[in-house]
Scaffold this motif. Sequence first.
Motif, mmCIF file in Angstrom:
data_model
loop_
_atom_site.group_PDB
_atom_site.id
_atom_site.type_symbol
_atom_site.label_atom_id
_atom_site.label_comp_id
_atom_site.label_asym_id
_atom_site.label_seq_id
_atom_site.Cartn_x
_atom_site.Cartn_y
_atom_site.Cartn_z
ATOM 1 N N ALA A 77 31.651 51.862 10.829
ATOM 2 C CA ALA A 77 31.213 51.600 9.607
ATOM 3 C C ALA A 77 31.972 50.371 8.957
ATOM 4 O O ALA A 77 31.150 49.554 8.228
ATOM 5 C CB ALA A 77 31.500 52.782 8.476
ATOM 6 N N TYR A 78 33.221 50.225 9.219
ATOM 7 C CA TYR A 78 33.873 49.125 8.840
ATOM 8 C C TYR A 78 33.468 47.874 9.207
ATOM 9 O O TYR A 78 33.031 46.849 8.635
ATOM 10 C CB TYR A 78 35.189 49.032 9.108
ATOM 11 N N LYS A 79 32.974 47.796 10.743
ATOM 12 C CA LYS A 79 32.442 46.762 11.144
ATOM 13 C C LYS A 79 31.048 46.510 10.627
ATOM 14 O O LYS A 79 30.405 45.426 10.384
ATOM 15 C CB LYS A 79 32.349 46.953 12.748
ATOM 16 N N GLU A 80 30.018 47.559 10.411
ATOM 17 C CA GLU A 80 28.770 47.324 9.913
ATOM 18 C C GLU A 80 28.858 46.658 8.658
ATOM 19 O O GLU A 80 27.884 45.702 8.440
ATOM 20 C CB GLU A 80 28.299 48.592 9.824
ATOM 21 N N LYS A 81 29.682 47.226 7.834
ATOM 22 C CA LYS A 81 29.682 46.488 6.464
ATOM 23 C C LYS A 81 30.224 44.851 6.555
ATOM 24 O O LYS A 81 29.879 44.075 5.865
ATOM 25 C CB LYS A 81 30.891 47.354 5.619
ATOM 26 N N SER A 82 31.215 44.767 7.706
ATOM 27 C CA SER A 82 31.683 43.431 7.557
ATOM 28 C C SER A 82 30.466 42.345 8.340
ATOM 29 O O SER A 82 30.575 41.432 7.971
ATOM 30 C CB SER A 82 32.815 43.306 8.412
ATOM 31 N N PHE A 83 29.564 43.065 8.948
ATOM 32 C CA PHE A 83 28.338 42.116 9.236
ATOM 33 C C PHE A 83 27.297 42.301 8.135
ATOM 34 O O PHE A 83 26.133 41.964 8.858
ATOM 35 C CB PHE A 83 27.873 42.973 10.643
ATOM 36 N N ASN A 84 27.587 42.793 7.087
ATOM 37 C CA ASN A 84 26.680 42.599 6.309
ATOM 38 C C ASN A 84 25.352 43.577 6.243
ATOM 39 O O ASN A 84 24.296 43.378 5.655
ATOM 40 C CB ASN A 84 26.168 41.388 5.841
ATOM 41 N N VAL A 85 25.413 44.619 7.054
ATOM 42 C CA VAL A 85 24.455 45.799 7.046
ATOM 43 C C VAL A 85 24.319 46.617 5.661
ATOM 44 O O VAL A 85 25.270 46.715 5.163
ATOM 45 C CB VAL A 85 24.845 46.915 8.412
ATOM 46 N N ASN A 86 23.352 46.862 5.443
ATOM 47 C CA ASN A 86 22.993 47.280 4.142
ATOM 48 C C ASN A 86 23.679 48.468 3.696
ATOM 49 O O ASN A 86 24.197 49.578 4.704
ATOM 50 C CB ASN A 86 21.473 47.853 3.991
ATOM 51 N N THR A 87 24.750 48.495 2.641
ATOM 52 C CA THR A 87 25.728 49.583 2.457
ATOM 53 C C THR A 87 25.299 51.031 2.476
ATOM 54 O O THR A 87 25.784 51.868 2.800
ATOM 55 C CB THR A 87 26.575 49.079 1.241
ATOM 56 N N ILE A 88 23.930 51.243 1.582
ATOM 57 C CA ILE A 88 23.535 52.521 1.537
ATOM 58 C C ILE A 88 23.222 52.906 2.968
ATOM 59 O O ILE A 88 23.492 54.099 3.261
ATOM 60 C CB ILE A 88 22.464 52.449 0.463
ATOM 61 N N THR A 89 22.708 52.069 3.648
ATOM 62 C CA THR A 89 22.228 52.562 5.130
ATOM 63 C C THR A 89 23.664 52.974 6.028
ATOM 64 O O THR A 89 23.588 54.214 6.572
ATOM 65 C CB THR A 89 21.654 51.362 6.134
#
Length: 317
Positions: free
Chosen positions: A288-300
């Motif tokens: 989840a940390y990595k996905e957020k750093s890659f600008n994946v939609n936070t809600i997703t």
Amino acid sequence: MNNLIEIIAQTDDFKLIRNEIDKNMLSKTVLLESKDSLYLSYFAKTLAIYIEDRKIEEDSSNYIKILNEVHGDVLFFPKKDKLLVADSEQIIEESFIKPTSAPKKIFIINNIDNSMESAQNKLLKILEEPPRNVFFILTCQNIEKVLPTVRSRCNKIELKKLEKNVIVSQINYQGNVDKIINSSDGLLGQAIYFSQMKDFENLYDLSIGILTNLKNTKQVLEYSKKLEVYFDRFDIILNILGFALEDILYYKYGFNNNLRFSEELLKTVSDEYSINAISQIQNLIDKAYKEKSFNVNTITVIENLLLKILEVKFLCK
């Protein structure tokens, strides 16, 4: 900060460095490492004060000027967000100018790990062979981002985390201070930041509730909607979850010393999570940390994390 410099002066880390200074054995290039940028900043200032005065006294001119970053012979870098080549060039030029009001000239370079590689490379020669009476104090939060060639030229000191009572003495908080301490993990800067958040306890309770109350997919949707309010502070939620899982793991293995959370809470949730489940959820948090750093939609990211936690929780029973 209430007497933070005096507190630092009494730490084991500082006493070891002070002993080297008193014996004239201190390396002229020191690299301080900690996850706490605020603590690093004050530790560097405390070290600079002692190098100049060989004592820590609040009424000293050096003490006051260094603390307020207005000392003519103790220079602070970078000038903006990160160290640039222009900063490094200025440091080199200034280092050959003799101190004017103090015995030593000291350069405090904060967050060297956040600087450009070219700026670090530019400093290599001066760090290896500083001019007479010149000291360099570098700070970093992630030593892996400091060039190996810079690291090799420094006396590296990893600072220990502060004790709970010290952090409590430095924050002004009227609520449940244990929630601040649990979430800051010995980092003073984090504790102060949390203590200034009006809704921190709601965020904390919601984070812990994910582990204690999440039972079905209906609750996944409920928690997801509540967490949307804190999407800009999602990293804090992930940190709290990570710390709680570590404590559950320690509790299950019987390592009950230095637990962040109460044994009552850990006992309540311990039976719900197998060791395998804890390991898998920790991996999910890292993802989840990595996905957020890659600008994946936070809600997703939030919804996927909650669903996966629920899935792992039941599959690993």
